[in-house]
Write a protein that holds these residues in place. Structure first.
Motif, PDB file in Angstrom:
ATOM      1  N   GLU A 115      15.346  66.762  18.838  1.00 38.55           N
ATOM      2  CA  GLU A 115      16.514  66.029  18.345  1.00 38.55           C
ATOM      3  C   GLU A 115      17.687  66.137  19.320  1.00 38.55           C
ATOM      4  O   GLU A 115      17.707  65.413  20.306  1.00 38.55           O
ATOM      5  CB  GLU A 115      16.828  66.483  16.921  1.00 38.55           C
ATOM      6  CG  GLU A 115      15.688  66.008  15.992  1.00 38.55           C
ATOM      7  CD  GLU A 115      15.774  66.488  14.562  1.00 38.55           C
ATOM      8  OE1 GLU A 115      16.824  66.979  14.167  1.00 38.55           O
ATOM      9  OE2 GLU A 115      14.779  66.367  13.839  1.00 38.55           O
ATOM     10  N   LEU A 118       4.076  69.742  15.447  1.00 35.98           N
ATOM     11  CA  LEU A 118       5.465  70.160  15.261  1.00 35.98           C
ATOM     12  C   LEU A 118       5.700  70.771  13.877  1.00 35.98           C
ATOM     13  O   LEU A 118       6.419  71.751  13.745  1.00 35.98           O
ATOM     14  CB  LEU A 118       6.387  68.961  15.484  1.00 35.98           C
ATOM     15  CG  LEU A 118       7.826  69.308  15.846  1.00 35.98           C
ATOM     16  CD1 LEU A 118       7.903  70.001  17.185  1.00 35.98           C
ATOM     17  CD2 LEU A 118       8.693  68.056  15.864  1.00 35.98           C
ATOM     18  N   GLY A 153      12.248  55.801  13.088  1.00 35.36           N
ATOM     19  CA  GLY A 153      13.517  56.195  13.665  1.00 35.36           C
ATOM     20  C   GLY A 153      14.254  57.145  12.757  1.00 35.36           C
ATOM     21  O   GLY A 153      13.907  57.299  11.587  1.00 35.36           O
ATOM     22  N   ARG A 154      15.256  57.790  13.334  1.00 34.79           N
ATOM     23  CA  ARG A 154      16.044  58.747  12.555  1.00 34.79           C
ATOM     24  C   ARG A 154      17.206  58.056  11.858  1.00 34.79           C
ATOM     25  O   ARG A 154      17.976  58.673  11.140  1.00 34.79           O
ATOM     26  CB  ARG A 154      16.574  59.840  13.478  1.00 34.79           C
ATOM     27  CG  ARG A 154      15.446  60.612  14.092  1.00 34.79           C
ATOM     28  CD  ARG A 154      15.875  61.705  15.006  1.00 34.79           C
ATOM     29  NE  ARG A 154      14.695  62.253  15.650  1.00 34.79           N
ATOM     30  CZ  ARG A 154      13.848  63.092  15.063  1.00 34.79           C
ATOM     31  NH1 ARG A 154      14.072  63.508  13.838  1.00 34.79           N
ATOM     32  NH2 ARG A 154      12.786  63.515  15.698  1.00 34.79           N
ATOM     33  N   GLY A 169      12.132  61.479  21.312  1.00 36.03           N
ATOM     34  CA  GLY A 169      11.904  61.196  19.892  1.00 36.03           C
ATOM     35  C   GLY A 169      11.709  62.439  19.045  1.00 36.03           C
ATOM     36  O   GLY A 169      12.140  62.484  17.899  1.00 36.03           O
ATOM     37  N   SER A 170      11.040  63.467  19.583  1.00 33.58           N
ATOM     38  CA  SER A 170      10.811  64.669  18.770  1.00 33.58           C
ATOM     39  C   SER A 170      11.966  65.655  18.874  1.00 33.58           C
ATOM     40  O   SER A 170      12.476  66.127  17.872  1.00 33.58           O
ATOM     41  CB  SER A 170       9.518  65.374  19.201  1.00 33.58           C
ATOM     42  OG  SER A 170       8.408  64.630  18.801  1.00 33.58           O
ATOM     43  N   THR A 209       9.454  56.882  25.812  1.00 30.39           N
ATOM     44  CA  THR A 209       8.744  57.084  24.555  1.00 30.39           C
ATOM     45  C   THR A 209       7.675  56.012  24.372  1.00 30.39           C
ATOM     46  O   THR A 209       6.535  56.300  24.031  1.00 30.39           O
ATOM     47  CB  THR A 209       9.737  57.019  23.385  1.00 30.39           C
ATOM     48  OG1 THR A 209      10.821  57.890  23.681  1.00 30.39           O
ATOM     49  CG2 THR A 209       9.084  57.439  22.091  1.00 30.39           C
TER      50      THR A 209
END
Lengths: 778, 161
Positions: free
Chosen positions: A235, A496, A192-193, A232-233, A109
């Motif tokens: 999930e 996205l 970040g998630r 990163g995109s 990433t």
């Protein structure tokens, strides 16, 4: 019909020469069946889109001890995993996901990120770029078998392979352990998630902890091991299983997590226990931890630790949140027979918005999503406010919107909060229960979920400002040359938000409202949800089920909307008006005279009209032809008419005398996407009606079609897609006769010029023109 | 310079987009040549919170839609970010038309009068790229030659119409 055409005199009321544009998009047969693209049905996945008789999926149970270090912002954990091989295949190794490795400095990433702009970077940007001091990523301390003996393992970026001592046979299970730690990311700074947020004002942290333990990668009949690296995109997808998690946190923290709290007596005060009990039957959120208690905790310091024990059954992941800043409210709810506790955790900074809306939005979501899919099967549904803008995990989600520091908030913040809570709680259904693979297909959960989010928003209040769902909101994206088809891998999609959320949500809304109708759509969609609840569907399973349950051939729709970048632009090219020739000379010659009178007079003819003419001055020059009126009805005409009538049956006479209007409408498909033709017919008498023609009208020729409409009344105006339900991108060719259609820019500018602002309206003198609004200085 | 850029590239990927829509950094600008009016009509669709962040940076203080000075600040942000150059390289002067706010989206309207043709034009749209490393700006151009899409990321230079 042909019988009449012979005896019909066509007189064209209006013809324009339309500007035909060539439709774009390759496949000449827009209705070709999808079977040639979809995978061949098999024993795991049937041709009807259901799980097959040999459908299987793996299972992973976790027993985890984790400690949250509030001083060093660090997670330390050890897990015992029981992995059940329910596949027909022996497995010699297992793959685990190490999502935290996204934060390693050498992650793909980081290495593949495009260069940012360095013109005027902000201090925040520079700080993120230059002070790259964050030491992220998993540190794997041990991987052991059930007896504690080390197991060989290999870390490949965000994945880890564990080599088993002996192949794991079908139907067998294996137990192994992993111990790890990692530094928690500052989610406000690094994104970040999950991650932490630091509050300088009081020196405290909120932790939203997810993708925090080595998790079994999915192994399935379509992908084998799903170990596409985490960039990163895209999930994730995981296996279902049961979790026993013991979270050790500072003893003044409040912890919310996936699952049911097993030891409330050990971690809550007597008052909190009582409030929690009271919440189960309350009709409004009950404060388990009050704002004042949260404030008091903020001012204090932990004197030790507490361990919160949570159990969760049949979930595909586990996440938690922890902070001494948390207010905690709860309200009981029932989904079918399942009692549910809807709960929110938020700091005082979240109020007044969070107290008013978060738990209410959770319950609204459960009600609505259950109606369209299945009853919510879990006992807990949590929404947490912290640094993450919006991210979902089973039973728990993280939602960012928060009021201004002074407690006021904009309408935008309010609706952003309600929408994001609906969206993230909604993700419990898709993909946490209908276990689609977001690493591969973002639209299967984000698109379907955004569609249901739109339905939930529309039932929240009148004119809810939904961002996604209305076809007209997708027009700009769908006309963008070079955008991606929906069927594009998550990591390769350029936009996205539009591609995987907006366009599929719009497509499903159009399917429901325009193509299938609400009843058929809702039945089929519920069937899809029911079939794949706690299972893992693929795109073909969705496409096939929606057809299978509705008897509507949707292959053209899936082709056009999901596999191509065609857009809707249907053109109503012209409308021709035919009437029957009655053969009655009185009627027909009167009509001909009307036409003659209506025909334009030339300029010369007009100017010579009053000029004295020779034949008038000298009658000797006039003869029969100067007196002859070819449109006067003659006895011979009448005789001929009687003869014609005599040859007709009564039924034929009635048909001739029916006075019907025949309209031949021609359409062309400019955008390439075939869609139903929705028409509004306005009549000269002021009435109107709607005509809905299914997309199959395009099945033999997807570029040009015609339609005959027979009416008693005379049409004044025909409008294509009058209620903006097909995402038609060019409305200028939707009217016949043509009407000027203004762009958004022109509409705005016109409105600016004609509407004085409120101040100008107040000061305006009668009889003066509206002053032009002044723009800001150049 | 080169060495410093390499450092930059290592870290920018650490901000993955969130699961919900709020963190997609995308703007969409439509540039339409109105041949009848001979003007270039520009409509920008911007996320309102991103725009407020840019305005705060421009003016040094937080301003929201409806407050005095907000429009002027937006215009300043837009003029700095969006440049259309004619065939001879001269930039067009953009005139303010207005803005409207739709909850989370702000529409900004500007125009360039006296544009008989767009032949040889180039443009650049850097809006918000100084704030967000992942910002992508889509520009849809419509003129006599048809419809085209151009996208800009931070650091991109002028691109032909």
């Amino acid at each position: 019909m042909t019988r009449y055409t012979a005896s019909v005199v066509a007189f064209v009321l209006a013809i324009v020469t339309p500007a035909f544009a060539q439709p774009q998009g390759a496949p000449p047969d827009k209705f070709r069946q999808l079977e040639e693209i979809l995978p061949t049905p098999n024993e795991q996945r049937t041709a009807s889109g259901a799980p097959g008789r040999a459908y299987w999926q793996q299972r992973a149970d976790y027993d985890i001890d984790v400690t949250l270090d509030d001083v060093k912002q660090r997670i330390t954990g050890k897990e015992t995993v029981t992995y059940y091989n329910q596949s027909p295949d022996p497995l010699t190794y297992l793959w685990l996901q190490l999502d935290q490795n996204l934060f390693r400095k050498d992650s793909d990433t980081a290495l593949t990120a495009p260069a940012p702009s360095l013109e005027r970077p902000t201090f925040e940007t520079l700080d993120t770029l230059v002070n790259r001091d964050f030491d992220g990523g998993f540190q794997i301390a041990a991987v052991t078998d059930a007896t504690g003996k080390p197991l060989p393992h290999t870390i490949v970026k965000t994945m880890m392979r564990i080599d088993l001592a002996a192949p794991l046979a079908p139907g067998k299970s294996v137990v192994f352990g992993v111990a790890w730690s990692y530094n928690i990311n500052d989610a406000k700074r690094l994104g970040g998630r999950s991650g932490y947020e630091f509050f300088p004002k009081d020196g405290n942290y909120i932790y939203e902890i997810a993708q925090w333990f080595p998790r079994l990668a999915a192994y399935n009949d379509v992908s084998g091991w799903q170990h596409k690296q985490f960039l990163g995109s895209g999930e994730f997808t995981l296996e279902f299983g049961n979790y026993k998690v013991r979270i050790t946190a500072p003893n003044d923290h409040v912890v919310g997590a996936t699952g049911v709290l097993q030891n409330p007596q050990a971690v809550l005060t007597a008052a909190q226990l009582q409030r929690l009990e009271q919440a189960k039957t309350a009709s409004a959120p009950v404060l388990v931890v009050t704002p004042a208690e949260a404030k008091a905790a903020e001012a204090g310091k932990a004197t030790g630790t507490k361990t919160w024990v949570f159990h969760a059954e049949n979930v595909r992941d586990f996440a938690f949140a922890s902070s001494r800043k948390f207010i905690w409210d709860a309200q009981g709810h029932r989904s079918g027979t399942q009692p549910v506790l809807a709960m929110s955790y938020y700091p005082n900074e979240g109020n007044p918005l969070w107290a008013q809306y978060s738990t209410a939005a959770i319950i609204h979501t459960l009600n609505l999503y259950s109606r369209y899919s299945f009853d919510y099967p879990y006992p807990i549904a949590i929404s947490v406010n912290g640094p993450v803008g919006g991210m979902e995990y089973p039973m728990i989600c993280f939602n960012g919107p928060r009021p201004e520091p002074d407690g006021t908030y904009t309408a935008r913040t309010k609706y952003a909060l309600i929408s994001v809570v609906i969206h993230e709680v909604g993700h419990n259904y898709f993909p946490m229960i209908v276990n689609t693979d977001e690493r591969q297909w973002t639209w299967m959960d984000e698109g379907i979920n955004s569609f249901l989010q739109f339905l939930a928003e529309q039932e929240w209040e009148d004119n809810y400002p939904s961002r996604r769902g209305e076809p007209k909101n997708m027009v700009e994206y769908m006309t963008a040359p070079g955008h991606d088809p929906i069927m594009t891998n998550s990591e390769s999609v350029k936009e996205l938000g539009n591609n995987a959320y907006g366009k599929p949500a719009t497509a499903l809304n159009i399917l429901r409202e325009t193509v299938m109708g609400r009843e058929l759509f809702d039945f089929a969609f519920r069937e899809y949800s029911r079939r794949w609840k706690f299972k893992r569907p693929m795109p073909a399973d969705f496409f096939r089920t929606m057809e299978d349950a509705s008897a509507i051939d949707l292959d053209w729709f899936w082709h056009g909307w999901f596999y191509t970048t065609d857009h809707t632009d249907l053109s109503l090219d012209d409308v021709r008006h035919f009437t029957l020739n009655t053969k009655n000379p009185e009627t027909e010659k009167t009509l001909q005279r009307q036409q003659q009178t209506a025909a334009p007079t030339t300029l010369s003819a007009e100017r010579y009209r009053d000029t004295p003419k020779l034949v008038e001055q000298n009658p000797a020059l006039a003869d029969f032809y100067n007196r002859f009126d070819p449109l006067a009805v003659t006895p011979a005409d009448r005789e001929e008419y009687q003869k014609v009538l005599g040859a007709l049956t009564d039924k034929e006479k009635a048909l001739i005398g029916s006075n019907k209007n025949f309209y031949v409408m021609r359409f062309s498909n400019v955008g390439g996407l075939v869609m139903p033709i929705i028409l509004k017919l306005d009549y000269v008498d002021g009435t109107s009606e709607e005509l809905r023609i299914p997309a199959e009208i395009w099945r033999r020729d997807a570029s040009k079609v015609s339609k005959l409409v027979i009416t008693d009344k005379v049409l004044s105006q025909v409008t294509l897609d009058p209620k903006l339900e097909t995402a038609d991108t060019d409305l200028s060719n939707n009217f016949f006769p043509r009407k000027p259609v203004m762009t958004r820019f022109q509409l705005f500018k016109q409105q600016q010029q004609t509407t004085p602002n409120p101040m100008q309206q107040l000061e305006r003198k009668p009889g003066t023109d509206a002053p032009r609004p002044q723009g800001p200085g150049q | 310079m080169r060495r410093w850029l390499a450092v930059v590239m290592l870290l920018t990927g650490l901000v993955p987009v969130a699961a919900d829509a709020h963190k997609f950094y995308v703007s969409l600008t439509t540039v339409e040549h109105n041949t009848a009016e001979q003007s270039l009509e520009i409509t920008m669709r911007l996320f309102a919170d991103d725009l407020e962040a840019a305005v705060a940076r421009e003016t040094g203080k937080p301003l929201t839609h409806g407050q005095p000075g907000f429009e002027a600040a937006v215009f300043a942000v837009v003029r700095r970010a969006l440049t259309v150059r004619q065939a001879d390289g001269q930039p067009l002067t953009l005139a303010w038309v207005g803005l409207e706010n739709k909850v989370d989206v702000t529409w900004v309207y500007v125009e360039a009068p006296r544009v008989p043709s767009t032949t040889g034009f180039t443009l650049r749209d850097t809006i918000f790229t100084d704030l967000f490393p992942e910002q992508v700006n889509m520009v849809h151009v419509k003129d006599a030659r048809g419809r085209r899409a151009i996208d800009f990321r931070g650091g991109d230079s002028f691109k032909p119409f």
